[in-house]
Design a protein around this motif. Structure first.
Motif, short mmCIF file in Angstrom:
data_model
loop_
_atom_site.label_atom_id
_atom_site.label_comp_id
_atom_site.label_asym_id
_atom_site.label_seq_id
_atom_site.Cartn_x
_atom_site.Cartn_y
_atom_site.Cartn_z
N HIS A 1 48.36 39.87 36.86
CA HIS A 1 47.33 38.75 36.11
C HIS A 1 48.00 37.84 35.76
O HIS A 1 47.54 37.18 34.69
CB HIS A 1 47.02 39.76 35.15
CG HIS A 1 46.57 41.09 35.40
ND1 HIS A 1 45.49 41.29 36.13
CD2 HIS A 1 47.03 42.22 35.20
CE1 HIS A 1 45.18 42.71 36.39
NE2 HIS A 1 46.15 43.21 35.72
N ARG A 2 48.96 36.89 36.49
CA ARG A 2 49.26 35.61 36.49
C ARG A 2 48.59 34.76 36.92
O ARG A 2 48.64 33.52 36.93
CB ARG A 2 50.90 35.49 36.75
CG ARG A 2 51.80 36.34 35.87
CD ARG A 2 53.41 35.94 36.09
NE ARG A 2 53.72 36.34 37.47
CZ ARG A 2 54.01 35.59 38.50
NH1 ARG A 2 54.05 34.36 38.56
NH2 ARG A 2 54.53 35.93 39.76
N LEU A 3 47.50 35.18 37.95
CA LEU A 3 46.62 34.24 38.86
C LEU A 3 45.67 35.26 38.95
O LEU A 3 45.52 36.33 39.24
CB LEU A 3 47.70 33.80 40.05
CG LEU A 3 46.92 33.32 41.11
CD1 LEU A 3 46.78 31.78 40.57
CD2 LEU A 3 47.88 33.31 42.19
N THR A 4 44.35 34.35 39.33
CA THR A 4 42.94 35.13 39.54
C THR A 4 42.65 34.60 41.13
O THR A 4 43.30 33.57 41.72
CB THR A 4 42.03 34.85 38.69
OG1 THR A 4 41.71 33.52 38.72
CG2 THR A 4 42.17 35.42 37.25
N SER A 5 42.14 35.37 41.80
CA SER A 5 41.52 34.70 42.96
C SER A 5 40.89 33.52 42.84
O SER A 5 40.99 32.50 43.58
CB SER A 5 40.93 35.87 43.89
OG SER A 5 40.46 35.21 45.09
N GLU A 6 39.96 33.43 41.88
CA GLU A 6 39.18 32.39 41.68
C GLU A 6 40.08 31.00 41.25
O GLU A 6 39.77 29.94 41.98
CB GLU A 6 38.11 32.63 40.25
CG GLU A 6 37.29 31.47 39.98
CD GLU A 6 36.38 31.72 39.07
OE1 GLU A 6 35.72 30.67 38.60
OE2 GLU A 6 36.32 32.66 38.40
N GLN A 7 40.90 31.26 40.61
CA GLN A 7 42.04 29.96 40.49
C GLN A 7 42.53 29.52 41.60
O GLN A 7 42.89 28.49 41.95
CB GLN A 7 43.17 30.61 39.29
CG GLN A 7 42.52 30.59 37.96
CD GLN A 7 43.62 31.40 37.03
OE1 GLN A 7 44.53 32.12 37.35
NE2 GLN A 7 43.50 31.05 35.71
#
Length: 541
Positions: free
Chosen positions: A61-67
């Motif tokens: 959860h350090r990154l999302t696919s949306e980001q």
């Protein structure tokens, strides 16, 4: 790798095809190395990050696919105006990324590409709001009824289909004088290392986009070197798999006897992971049945730094060295490195060019193209020419936008008078003879020296983007035998010319040796770390 003078978009069909890309791309084209280097994806350099790195960041959860998707869309907005690598941005990409984040949150990752943005070559069917044109305005209104099988597998693995990459129009089968990386729909693709240099063809946009980090990984297609040559000239890893390992259903064809799709990536890890995701049997493509089970279940088992130890690797120099001093220097360093990595290097493993190969091959290709393109057009909904004769007429009628004054459609016109009958005994004799000659050229060389694989320079440095051939290349093809035989070939970054143009080396072998070749490529890549990020130089120093 031939010439192009950009023609303005002069028809509504092309404008409609390109609209999704041109709107974001109209912003300032920032291609400076500082801007690219300053970016970070979850604290990792985007030029060096691997898909497993990204998956770890997504899981933690350090990154999302949306980001991640937004980051790649921003890179396309900034870098693509000078590269011309991406034709269409998927208008649903962000929504797909959000759905991926929800799926991961509630159910876990569906597959190894969950949430990972991927670019497709523009000849792969998608049943969405993106066009599939093979670069030609003739297919601007085509409406594929379903995804190509490999696209279905990408979506099943969780990938975000980010958009489509430019290509040499009709995969370089309209004219022998076609401009590498040019299409009427997408314009000209440029090499991100030196912008006035070609990215080769026909998977030009896929290779340039992978090199520039416009997606985590891209997919190309190869009939006669169209993955490995662009990958080598853009310092990326290009995998042409064994014929049938990846389904061709839903890909605009040249010939089912040689066409294959494969990944282009910045590293062997991502190329292998993606190959595993898209490979597998397809009832609609009979050539995939023999390939079932030829790869080990887990791609990670081939990523072995010691894979070259104890292996016998043949060195193919004839026709490839003594042509360019930089190629010779880099290849000599490659041979030394293979020895250091424990391989037994066997000189003199030169793969012959069978004298009558092309005498049999051209008649076979022309008949197959007419048969296969007519079948594809007949099965594809939408408003477009019904057959090859219709495509020829369309190009004449739209000669301006299709750049017919600069290069014609000689291959189309040679194919049209053929019967296009792939059951014809004369055709079958030509194809069988070509395949036999090509396979014996490779297999006899491997057997004569007791080899596990062969290594050779992939191609010459990138030519100027406006280059058109007026004579045969002094560099012999590394792909002719492999593509006709249906055998695998993998190119890996090996170094650069004195002025910064990428050079690659190719590992090739026999049928279904894909896993072994990936292992050798990985061991070599990890030991050399030859690749560096593109600098987007306007011209050579």
């Amino acid at each position: 790798m031939r010439s192009f003078v950009r023609t303005p978009l002069r028809c509504a069909a092309v404008a409609a095809v390109s609209m999704a890309l041109l709107a974001p791309a109209a912003a300032q084209a920032d291609t400076g190395p500082a801007a690219a280097a300053a970016e970070r994806i979850a604290g990792v350099d985007p030029d060096r990050v691997t898909i497993p790195d990204l998956q770890q960041a997504l899981e933690r959860h350090r990154l999302t696919s949306e980001q991640l998707t937004a980051l790649y869309l921003d890179r396309i907005r900034r870098l693509n105006p000078r590269l011309g690598a991406v034709v269409t941005v998927n208008p649903d990409a962000v929504a797909i990324a959000r759905a991926s984040d929800r799926a991961r949150r509630f159910h876990g990752a569906r597959g190894p590409l969950e949430g990972i943005p991927v670019l497709l070559k523009e000849n792969m069917d998608t049943a969405d709001r993106q066009p599939t044109t093979a670069g030609s305005t003739a297919l601007a209104a085509a409406k594929p009824a379903k995804d190509a099988e490999l696209v279905r597998r990408l979506r099943e693995a969780g990938a975000v289909v980010l958009g489509k990459a430019n290509m040499t129009e009709w995969a370089n089968f309209r004219s022998p004088m076609a401009v590498a990386g040019w299409s009427a729909v997408g314009g000209q693709t440029h090499n991100p290392y030196v912008l006035d240099r070609s990215a080769s063809g026909s998977s030009s946009g896929s290779a340039a986009a992978a090199a520039a980090g416009l997606a985590a990984v891209t997919i190309g297609t190869d009939t006669g070197g169209s993955i490995v040559d662009p990958a080598a000239t853009t310092s990326t890893v290009g995998v042409r798999p064994t014929l049938g390992l990846v389904s061709r259903t839903g890909i605009v064809p040249i010939t089912s006897r040689q066409d294959t799709a494969g990944p282009i990536a910045r590293n062997v890890t991502d190329a292998a992971l993606t190959l595993w995701a898209i490979q597998g049997p397809d009832p609609a493509d009979p050539d995939t049945a023999p390939a079932a089970g030829t790869l080990p279940p887990d791609y990670r088992t081939v990523l072995d730094r010691g894979a070259l130890r104890g292996k016998r690797i043949g060195v193919w120099r004839e026709g490839h060295t003594g042509v360019d001093a930089d190629v010779d220097r880099v290849f000599d360093a490659t041979v030394r490195k293979l020895r250091e990595l424990g391989a037994t290097v066997v000189e003199g493993a030169d793969v012959p060019q069978p004298e009558k190969l092309h005498e049999h091959l051209l008649p076979a290709l022309l008949a197959e193209f007419k048969h296969d393109i007519n079948a594809y057009l007949a099965a594809t909904p939408g408003s477009h020419p019904a057959d090859l004769a219709g495509l020829i007429a369309y190009n004449k009628e739209h000669a301006g936008i299709e750049d017919m004054a600069r290069f014609g459609q000689e291959l189309f016109e040679l194919a049209e008078p053929t019967a296009g009958d792939v059951d014809d005994p004369q055709y079958r004799a030509h194809r069988a003879a070509a395949v036999d000659l090509a396979r014996r050229a490779i297999d006899d060389t491997l057997a004569a020296h007791g080899l596990d694989a062969i290594v050779t320079p992939t191609t010459l440095p990138a030519t100027p983007v406006d280059f058109q051939p007026d004579a045969p290349s002094p560099f012999a093809s590394t792909t002719d035998n492999s593509v006709v035989a249906g055998y695998p070939q993998i190119t890996v970054p090996a170094g650069y010319t004195g002025r910064g143009l990428p050079l690659g080396v190719t590992f090739l072998g026999t049928r279904f040796s894909d896993a072994r070749l990936l292992g050798y490529a990985y061991a070599y890549e990890q030991a050399t770390q030859a690749r560096h990020a593109p600098q987007y130089l306007p011209t050579l120093p």
